[in-house]
Design an enzyme around this catalytic site. Structure first.
Site, PDB file in Angstrom:
ATOM      1  N   LEU A  28      -5.775  -0.870  -3.410  1.00 45.48           N
ATOM      2  CA  LEU A  28      -6.692  -0.695  -2.280  1.00 45.48           C
ATOM      3  C   LEU A  28      -7.207   0.737  -2.166  1.00 45.48           C
ATOM      4  O   LEU A  28      -8.250   0.985  -1.569  1.00 45.48           O
ATOM      5  CB  LEU A  28      -6.003  -1.062  -0.966  1.00 45.48           C
ATOM      6  CG  LEU A  28      -5.547  -2.516  -0.799  1.00 45.48           C
ATOM      7  CD1 LEU A  28      -4.758  -2.673   0.485  1.00 45.48           C
ATOM      8  CD2 LEU A  28      -6.748  -3.448  -0.799  1.00 45.48           C
ATOM      9  N   GLY A  29      -6.451   1.664  -2.717  1.00 42.52           N
ATOM     10  CA  GLY A  29      -6.881   3.055  -2.585  1.00 42.52           C
ATOM     11  C   GLY A  29      -6.007   3.963  -3.419  1.00 42.52           C
ATOM     12  O   GLY A  29      -4.886   3.604  -3.791  1.00 42.52           O
ATOM     13  N   GLY A  31      -5.221   8.165  -3.374  1.00 43.33           N
ATOM     14  CA  GLY A  31      -5.462   9.536  -2.933  1.00 43.33           C
ATOM     15  C   GLY A  31      -4.720  10.495  -3.840  1.00 43.33           C
ATOM     16  O   GLY A  31      -4.127  10.065  -4.841  1.00 43.33           O
ATOM     17  N   PHE A  33      -2.061  12.008  -3.093  1.00 46.32           N
ATOM     18  CA  PHE A  33      -0.623  11.967  -2.861  1.00 46.32           C
ATOM     19  C   PHE A  33      -0.023  10.568  -2.961  1.00 46.32           C
ATOM     20  O   PHE A  33       1.120  10.362  -2.580  1.00 46.32           O
ATOM     21  CB  PHE A  33      -0.282  12.576  -1.497  1.00 46.32           C
ATOM     22  CG  PHE A  33      -0.816  13.971  -1.333  1.00 46.32           C
ATOM     23  CD1 PHE A  33      -0.427  14.981  -2.197  1.00 46.32           C
ATOM     24  CD2 PHE A  33      -1.723  14.272  -0.328  1.00 46.32           C
ATOM     25  CE1 PHE A  33      -0.921  16.267  -2.066  1.00 46.32           C
ATOM     26  CE2 PHE A  33      -2.223  15.555  -0.178  1.00 46.32           C
ATOM     27  CZ  PHE A  33      -1.820  16.557  -1.066  1.00 46.32           C
ATOM     28  N   GLY A  34      -0.792   9.610  -3.463  1.00 46.23           N
ATOM     29  CA  GLY A  34      -0.221   8.279  -3.574  1.00 46.23           C
ATOM     30  C   GLY A  34      -1.238   7.197  -3.899  1.00 46.23           C
ATOM     31  O   GLY A  34      -2.441   7.424  -3.859  1.00 46.23           O
ATOM     32  N   VAL A  35      -0.713   6.023  -4.234  1.00 46.73           N
ATOM     33  CA  VAL A  35      -1.556   4.871  -4.542  1.00 46.73           C
ATOM     34  C   VAL A  35      -1.191   3.740  -3.586  1.00 46.73           C
ATOM     35  O   VAL A  35      -0.013   3.546  -3.265  1.00 46.73           O
ATOM     36  CB  VAL A  35      -1.348   4.399  -6.001  1.00 46.73           C
ATOM     37  CG1 VAL A  35      -2.392   3.364  -6.385  1.00 46.73           C
ATOM     38  CG2 VAL A  35      -1.393   5.568  -6.963  1.00 46.73           C
ATOM     39  N   VAL A  36      -2.216   3.004  -3.113  1.00 43.74           N
ATOM     40  CA  VAL A  36      -1.996   1.941  -2.130  1.00 43.74           C
ATOM     41  C   VAL A  36      -2.355   0.585  -2.738  1.00 43.74           C
ATOM     42  O   VAL A  36      -3.398   0.438  -3.370  1.00 43.74           O
ATOM     43  CB  VAL A  36      -2.853   2.202  -0.865  1.00 43.74           C
ATOM     44  CG1 VAL A  36      -2.661   1.095   0.154  1.00 43.74           C
ATOM     45  CG2 VAL A  36      -2.504   3.551  -0.255  1.00 43.74           C
ATOM     46  N   LYS A  55       2.337   1.667  -0.088  1.00 47.76           N
ATOM     47  CA  LYS A  55       1.885   2.960  -0.596  1.00 47.76           C
ATOM     48  C   LYS A  55       3.030   3.574  -1.391  1.00 47.76           C
ATOM     49  O   LYS A  55       4.142   3.707  -0.895  1.00 47.76           O
ATOM     50  CB  LYS A  55       1.484   3.886   0.549  1.00 47.76           C
ATOM     51  CG  LYS A  55       0.881   5.215   0.084  1.00 47.76           C
ATOM     52  CD  LYS A  55       0.569   6.161   1.247  1.00 47.76           C
ATOM     53  CE  LYS A  55      -0.844   6.002   1.750  1.00 47.76           C
ATOM     54  NZ  LYS A  55      -1.257   7.088   2.688  1.00 47.76           N
ATOM     55  N   ASP A 167      -7.086  13.708   9.699  1.00 54.75           N
ATOM     56  CA  ASP A 167      -7.896  13.105   8.642  1.00 54.75           C
ATOM     57  C   ASP A 167      -8.595  11.864   9.183  1.00 54.75           C
ATOM     58  O   ASP A 167      -8.631  10.821   8.547  1.00 54.75           O
ATOM     59  CB  ASP A 167      -7.006  12.773   7.442  1.00 54.75           C
ATOM     60  CG  ASP A 167      -7.802  12.596   6.148  1.00 54.75           C
ATOM     61  OD1 ASP A 167      -8.989  12.993   6.103  1.00 54.75           O
ATOM     62  OD2 ASP A 167      -7.232  12.046   5.185  1.00 54.75           O
TER      63      ASP A 167
END
Ligand code: ADP
Ligand code: MG
Length: 352
Positions: A28-29, A31, A33-36, A55, A167
């Site tokens: 889904l995403g 960033g 600092f991580g993957v979702v 996440k 954010d």
């Protein structure tokens, strides 16, 4: 002490999870600092139902788990439903923090405002049906007002808890199909000023599209994190002095602006707007004077929408998007602003 016991008992009776409880689905995403991912439960837990979001985060995941636990207890309705967080050591990439939320639905505010149907697409998902009414400015204003009320309501919950999100942007706002309202997600950059957690980390990069002009959320006179007990005693004072919550208000103001002006919904036009506003020394009224004389139909329509009811929407917008943090309205005060005196969409007035 009671709060501590309650929190502990609540934690004890919540289901726990481990790595092989999940079947990982669509990404889904991603960033820095991580993957979702969207995930469902594996066969051995098939008696439990539900769709989740997972996440896999770096070392910053520890803070994000802490924030989510705190939000869950203090203002659960403001954010996506947090389920569980744990340290997963067996990953090939080294230790990772795994965070689990209930899957709230497929629509982020970002996706919704990018659609040609906006804001009518939001009216449909909030009400759960298509309204057979003529389209027009009044109706659009009512939908945008309803969205703004929900966003400010969620933000007020966070701010009253002592958390600044830092954010806030359409990508971090999800439409919860369960509660038929918008919730804030992604506490990866949030700061809890009451206990000094994640207090101005140097590594933190603000999203330049939605960030307020101030570089630091707390003034530079308070550059380092005090120890937790000191911070807990001092923070109400620091909060009053520096009004760190007003950073999020600026971002919400830009989202309000994007909802009113279709042409400002694209990244490139938002960036151009930010440049213009900077040249106007962050005076929205000066920006209006600059662009209105040669405005296209789209821009004129946005001003018309904000000018409804004696310009009450424009008044609210200009009280959020201001250079000086202390001149910006708080989330709580914004909710009491006369812009919200008129009834919004019916589903909302029934719910709240
Ligand atoms: P990051 O921005 O760090 O990649 P986010 O927490 O913002 O992580 O999540 C990334 C994306 O995943 C969101 O923009 C949203 O599309 C989706 N998402 C996150 N949490 C949920 C949730 N609880 N329900 C549904 N979708 C979610
Ligand atoms: Mg995000």
């Amino acid at each position: 002490f009671d709060m501590f016991v309650l929190a502990f008992v609540e934690r004890l009776f919540r289901p726990t999870f481990r790595k092989d409880d999940f079947v990982v689905g669509k990404k889904l995403g991603e960033g820095s600092f991580g993957v979702v991912y969207r995930v469902s439960l594996s066969k051995k837990r098939s008696n439990e139902d539900g769709e989740y979001v997972l996440k896999k985060a770096t070392e910053y995941g520890a803070v994000e788990i802490w924030m989510n636990e705190r939000v869950r207890r203090a203002c659960g309705n403001s954010c996506a439903d947090f389920v569980y967080g744990f340290l997963e050591k067996s990953s090939k990439k080294g230790p990772e923090y795994w965070l689990l939320w209930k899957y709230e639905g497929e629509s982020t505010l970002s996706g919704l405002i990018q659609s040609k149907e906006f804001p009518y697409n939001v009216e449909t998902i909030i009400l759960g049906k298509v309204q057979d009414l003529p389209k027009g400015l009044e109706r659009e204003n009512k939908i945008i007002q309803t969205i703004m009320r929900q966003l400010l309501f969620a933000l007020d919950g966070l701010h009253s808890t002592g958390i600044v999100h830092r954010d806030v942007k359409p990508q971090n706002i999800i439409f919860s199909e369960g509660s038929r309202s918008f919730k804030i997600i992604d506490l990866g950059a949030a700061a809890d000023l009451r206990v000094g957690i994640n207090y101005i980390p140097k590594e933190f990069l603000l999203d330049p599209r939605y960030a307020a002009p101030e570089q630091y959320i707390m003034s530079t006179q308070t550059p380092s994190a005090p120890s937790a007990p000191v911070a807990a005693a001092l923070s109400p004072v620091l909060w009053q002095m520096n009004l760190p919550d007003r950073f999020d208000i600026y971002s919400i103001g830009l989202i309000f602006l994007q909802m009113a002006f279709p042409s400002l919904r694209s990244d490139s036009n938002l960036i151009q707007f930010n440049r213009q506003l900077k040249r106007c020394e962050y005076e929205l009224t000066a920006w209006r004077k600059l662009v209105e004389p040669r405005a296209n139909a789209d821009l004129r329509r946005g001003f018309q929408l904000l000018d409804l009811d004696n310009g009450i929407g424009w008044e609210l917008l200009t009280s959020m998007v201001r250079y000086k943090a202390r001149q910006r309205i708080s989330a709580k005060a914004a909710l009491a602003h006369p812009y919200f005196d008129r009834q919004g969409l019916l589903a909302l007035s029934v719910m709240q």
